[in-house]
Write an enzyme that holds these catalytic residues in place. Sequence first.
Site, PDB file in Angstrom:
ATOM      1  N   GLN A  26       0.763  -1.194  -0.002  1.00 22.07           N
ATOM      2  CA  GLN A  26       0.068   0.032   0.301  1.00 22.07           C
ATOM      3  C   GLN A  26       0.950   1.234  -0.043  1.00 22.07           C
ATOM      4  O   GLN A  26       0.552   2.338  -0.260  1.00 22.07           O
ATOM      5  CB  GLN A  26      -0.924  -0.042   1.300  1.00 22.07           C
ATOM      6  CG  GLN A  26      -1.851  -0.908   0.920  1.00 22.07           C
ATOM      7  CD  GLN A  26      -3.009  -1.257   2.191  1.00 22.07           C
ATOM      8  OE1 GLN A  26      -2.569  -1.902   3.180  1.00 22.07           O
ATOM      9  NE2 GLN A  26      -4.116  -0.297   2.103  1.00 22.07           N
ATOM     10  N   ARG A  82       3.828  -0.304  13.124  1.00 20.62           N
ATOM     11  CA  ARG A  82       3.670  -1.545  12.510  1.00 20.62           C
ATOM     12  C   ARG A  82       3.560  -1.323  11.016  1.00 20.62           C
ATOM     13  O   ARG A  82       2.833  -0.761  10.482  1.00 20.62           O
ATOM     14  CB  ARG A  82       2.160  -1.928  13.045  1.00 20.62           C
ATOM     15  CG  ARG A  82       1.809  -3.627  12.624  1.00 20.62           C
ATOM     16  CD  ARG A  82       0.212  -3.580  12.317  1.00 20.62           C
ATOM     17  NE  ARG A  82      -0.055  -4.234  11.076  1.00 20.62           N
ATOM     18  CZ  ARG A  82      -1.303  -4.159  10.367  1.00 20.62           C
ATOM     19  NH1 ARG A  82      -2.451  -3.790  11.090  1.00 20.62           N
ATOM     20  NH2 ARG A  82      -1.412  -4.538   9.161  1.00 20.62           N
ATOM     21  N   HIS A 126       0.840  -9.282   4.582  1.00 17.45           N
ATOM     22  CA  HIS A 126      -0.200  -8.202   4.256  1.00 17.45           C
ATOM     23  C   HIS A 126      -0.743  -8.355   2.865  1.00 17.45           C
ATOM     24  O   HIS A 126      -0.663  -7.616   2.224  1.00 17.45           O
ATOM     25  CB  HIS A 126       0.278  -6.703   4.870  1.00 17.45           C
ATOM     26  CG  HIS A 126      -1.042  -6.113   5.190  1.00 17.45           C
ATOM     27  ND1 HIS A 126      -1.138  -5.465   6.213  1.00 17.45           N
ATOM     28  CD2 HIS A 126      -2.261  -5.686   4.460  1.00 17.45           C
ATOM     29  CE1 HIS A 126      -2.501  -4.604   6.259  1.00 17.45           C
ATOM     30  NE2 HIS A 126      -3.016  -4.875   5.214  1.00 17.45           N
ATOM     31  N   ASN A 170      -1.932 -10.425   8.631  1.00 16.23           N
ATOM     32  CA  ASN A 170      -2.847  -9.370   8.790  1.00 16.23           C
ATOM     33  C   ASN A 170      -4.327 -10.007   7.954  1.00 16.23           C
ATOM     34  O   ASN A 170      -4.245 -10.329   6.941  1.00 16.23           O
ATOM     35  CB  ASN A 170      -2.490  -8.088   8.123  1.00 16.23           C
ATOM     36  CG  ASN A 170      -3.520  -7.253   8.163  1.00 16.23           C
ATOM     37  OD1 ASN A 170      -3.840  -6.479   9.198  1.00 16.23           O
ATOM     38  ND2 ASN A 170      -4.372  -6.821   7.007  1.00 16.23           N
ATOM     39  N   GLU A 171      -5.305  -9.750   9.058  1.00 21.78           N
ATOM     40  CA  GLU A 171      -6.638 -10.123   8.509  1.00 21.78           C
ATOM     41  C   GLU A 171      -6.930 -11.270   7.496  1.00 21.78           C
ATOM     42  O   GLU A 171      -7.252 -11.225   6.479  1.00 21.78           O
ATOM     43  CB  GLU A 171      -7.215  -9.058   7.866  1.00 21.78           C
ATOM     44  CG  GLU A 171      -7.335  -7.643   8.701  1.00 21.78           C
ATOM     45  CD  GLU A 171      -7.914  -6.581   8.008  1.00 21.78           C
ATOM     46  OE1 GLU A 171      -8.079  -5.369   8.748  1.00 21.78           O
ATOM     47  OE2 GLU A 171      -8.155  -6.520   6.817  1.00 21.78           O
ATOM     48  N   ASN A 292      -7.990  -5.638  14.559  1.00 18.60           N
ATOM     49  CA  ASN A 292      -8.333  -4.434  13.604  1.00 18.60           C
ATOM     50  C   ASN A 292      -9.951  -4.316  13.467  1.00 18.60           C
ATOM     51  O   ASN A 292     -10.504  -5.373  13.598  1.00 18.60           O
ATOM     52  CB  ASN A 292      -7.935  -4.781  12.155  1.00 18.60           C
ATOM     53  CG  ASN A 292      -6.471  -4.850  11.935  1.00 18.60           C
ATOM     54  OD1 ASN A 292      -5.645  -4.420  13.010  1.00 18.60           O
ATOM     55  ND2 ASN A 292      -6.019  -5.097  10.533  1.00 18.60           N
ATOM     56  N   TYR A 294     -13.002  -1.445  12.504  1.00 20.22           N
ATOM     57  CA  TYR A 294     -13.615  -0.162  11.908  1.00 20.22           C
ATOM     58  C   TYR A 294     -15.117  -0.097  12.336  1.00 20.22           C
ATOM     59  O   TYR A 294     -15.638   1.231  12.717  1.00 20.22           O
ATOM     60  CB  TYR A 294     -13.542  -0.243  10.511  1.00 20.22           C
ATOM     61  CG  TYR A 294     -12.127  -0.085  10.004  1.00 20.22           C
ATOM     62  CD1 TYR A 294     -11.245   1.224   9.917  1.00 20.22           C
ATOM     63  CD2 TYR A 294     -11.289  -1.576   9.935  1.00 20.22           C
ATOM     64  CE1 TYR A 294     -10.044   1.148   9.581  1.00 20.22           C
ATOM     65  CE2 TYR A 294      -9.802  -1.409   9.524  1.00 20.22           C
ATOM     66  CZ  TYR A 294      -9.120  -0.109   9.359  1.00 20.22           C
ATOM     67  OH  TYR A 294      -7.677  -0.021   9.123  1.00 20.22           O
ATOM     68  N   TRP A 398      -4.818   3.404  11.637  1.00 20.94           N
ATOM     69  CA  TRP A 398      -4.708   3.302  10.335  1.00 20.94           C
ATOM     70  C   TRP A 398      -5.237   4.634   9.582  1.00 20.94           C
ATOM     71  O   TRP A 398      -6.138   4.882   9.572  1.00 20.94           O
ATOM     72  CB  TRP A 398      -5.330   2.150   9.668  1.00 20.94           C
ATOM     73  CG  TRP A 398      -5.289   1.858   8.362  1.00 20.94           C
ATOM     74  CD1 TRP A 398      -6.014   2.437   7.158  1.00 20.94           C
ATOM     75  CD2 TRP A 398      -4.233   1.294   7.785  1.00 20.94           C
ATOM     76  NE1 TRP A 398      -5.195   2.205   6.127  1.00 20.94           N
ATOM     77  CE2 TRP A 398      -4.346   1.125   6.427  1.00 20.94           C
ATOM     78  CE3 TRP A 398      -3.315   0.150   8.359  1.00 20.94           C
ATOM     79  CZ2 TRP A 398      -3.435   0.567   5.424  1.00 20.94           C
ATOM     80  CZ3 TRP A 398      -2.400  -0.380   7.380  1.00 20.94           C
ATOM     81  CH2 TRP A 398      -2.581  -0.222   6.288  1.00 20.94           C
ATOM     82  N   GLU A 405      -5.663   1.897  -1.325  1.00 19.05           N
ATOM     83  CA  GLU A 405      -6.583   1.046  -0.566  1.00 19.05           C
ATOM     84  C   GLU A 405      -7.255   0.071  -1.487  1.00 19.05           C
ATOM     85  O   GLU A 405      -8.559   0.144  -1.594  1.00 19.05           O
ATOM     86  CB  GLU A 405      -7.541   2.108   0.010  1.00 19.05           C
ATOM     87  CG  GLU A 405      -7.061   3.085   1.313  1.00 19.05           C
ATOM     88  CD  GLU A 405      -6.937   2.164   2.482  1.00 19.05           C
ATOM     89  OE1 GLU A 405      -7.499   1.104   2.568  1.00 19.05           O
ATOM     90  OE2 GLU A 405      -6.152   2.580   3.468  1.00 19.05           O
ATOM     91  N   TRP A 406      -6.461  -0.680  -1.967  1.00 15.85           N
ATOM     92  CA  TRP A 406      -6.962  -1.850  -2.464  1.00 15.85           C
ATOM     93  C   TRP A 406      -8.021  -1.584  -3.874  1.00 15.85           C
ATOM     94  O   TRP A 406      -7.490  -1.046  -4.447  1.00 15.85           O
ATOM     95  CB  TRP A 406      -7.442  -2.883  -1.416  1.00 15.85           C
ATOM     96  CG  TRP A 406      -6.503  -3.345  -0.292  1.00 15.85           C
ATOM     97  CD1 TRP A 406      -6.759  -2.835   0.821  1.00 15.85           C
ATOM     98  CD2 TRP A 406      -5.046  -3.804  -0.527  1.00 15.85           C
ATOM     99  NE1 TRP A 406      -5.456  -3.346   1.642  1.00 15.85           N
ATOM    100  CE2 TRP A 406      -4.782  -3.799   0.951  1.00 15.85           C
ATOM    101  CE3 TRP A 406      -4.448  -4.287  -1.492  1.00 15.85           C
ATOM    102  CZ2 TRP A 406      -3.416  -4.424   1.277  1.00 15.85           C
ATOM    103  CZ3 TRP A 406      -3.319  -5.087  -1.288  1.00 15.85           C
ATOM    104  CH2 TRP A 406      -2.738  -4.826   0.044  1.00 15.85           C
TER     105      TRP A 406
END
Length: 444
Positions: A26, A82, A126, A170-171, A292, A294, A398, A405-406
């Site tokens: 990213q 991180r 990630h 990550n996730e 994580n 949101y 974040w 952003e993907w």
Amino acid sequence: MPTTQLPNTASLPPDFIWGVSTSSFQIEGATQEDGRGLSIWDIYCRTGEIKNHDTGDSACDHYHRYREDVGLMKALGVQAYRFSVAWPRVRPLGRGSANEAGLSFYDRLIDELLAAGIEPWLCLYHWDLPQALEERGGWLNRESAVWFADYASLIAARFGDRVKRFATFNEPSMFSLFSRSLGKRDGSSEDKLHRMIHNVNLAHGAAVDVLRANVINASIGCIHNRQPCRPSSASEADAAAAARLNVYWNAGFPDPQCRGEYPLSMRVAIEPHMQPGDLARICRPLDWFGLNHYSPVYVKARADSMLGYDFGDKPASLPLTPIGWPIDPDAFSRTLQDVHAQYGLPIYVLENGYGDSGQPNQTGAVIDPGRIEFLKAYINAMNEAASSGVDVRGYFVWSLLDNFEWDSGYSIRFGLTYVDYASLQRTPKSSFGWYAGLIKAMQP
């Protein structure tokens, strides 16, 4: 800064860690420099599926501007950063020979962080799997656990003298669900989803063992995206769909990793991919739980989708961020309480933030009061959870920078720092100053 503008942090421990997070694909750019191999996201960007046909080729050019970015972190006053290592940068084919130029980049970054008094938190994965491994089956190949352990061994040997905080993934629920579930409707895709879940869990366990064996005083966790899954309507079908998604989104990885068992409703589907001893290989001792969070997600039933769900309408009364994500600090507090009750590990919040499309004003300043109010409300909610006994020990925003952003490309901005993608100039936003003020106020 007046204390009235700051959240309540009275219940947080005195050694609480304030940080920021990013990820390799990213922000780094330099995708074709110094021997880096292709990742699956390099290939996906070429399909044109990303908004505005954006790619990660340049991103924030962190590869060349890392000193400037560490300078931003030092100005913020964060105690920890991180980041993730790009697997194809350090091992271009995923296996075999390492790439010295790529390893040297992370040497320089880590040394710069330490010189600035910032602790490096290194995430092994990630989402940027080497394309060469994808062509060998990627996470659908059980051998991926061996590949990942070998990669972890390389990272431990090279950086373990200076890095002690490691996350394996990550996730994992996000990259498995969104690559294998959403929009997929055939039975073979469902089997692939369950195979992928199990292989990633095996890779996690293998990497934990490698890090534990090769890094003195290693502190290890995995980072899970936990979002409450709520039905979009009062119908029984929507409630069932939300409950089903909740298992895959929120429990399919932390349950086997932390408790040594898959959720009951997943076990029959996972069973064909199990071998004797697998759960013991997955459930290795961990030092912390990376969270994580949101917002909640709202779910409706969809009979022709693979798991019988789709994303549904949000309640009209619910406030939203500019990108349409619900603002619900109470859901954050309850999520912290749930993780504490279910897994009993110290919790570090490793992503929480606010997305918008804010631009500089006529004076060149980026004023983002919405982000400040969001962060304040969520930190208040975290403090509330801590006051009820939740063992939460750190909070990472974040993100440090606006970034790729993907699927949304560069259209969404989560950064405390504005990035002009044409010039790559960094401009701290008003939220940057607010967060710096909060951290300074927390110093003894």
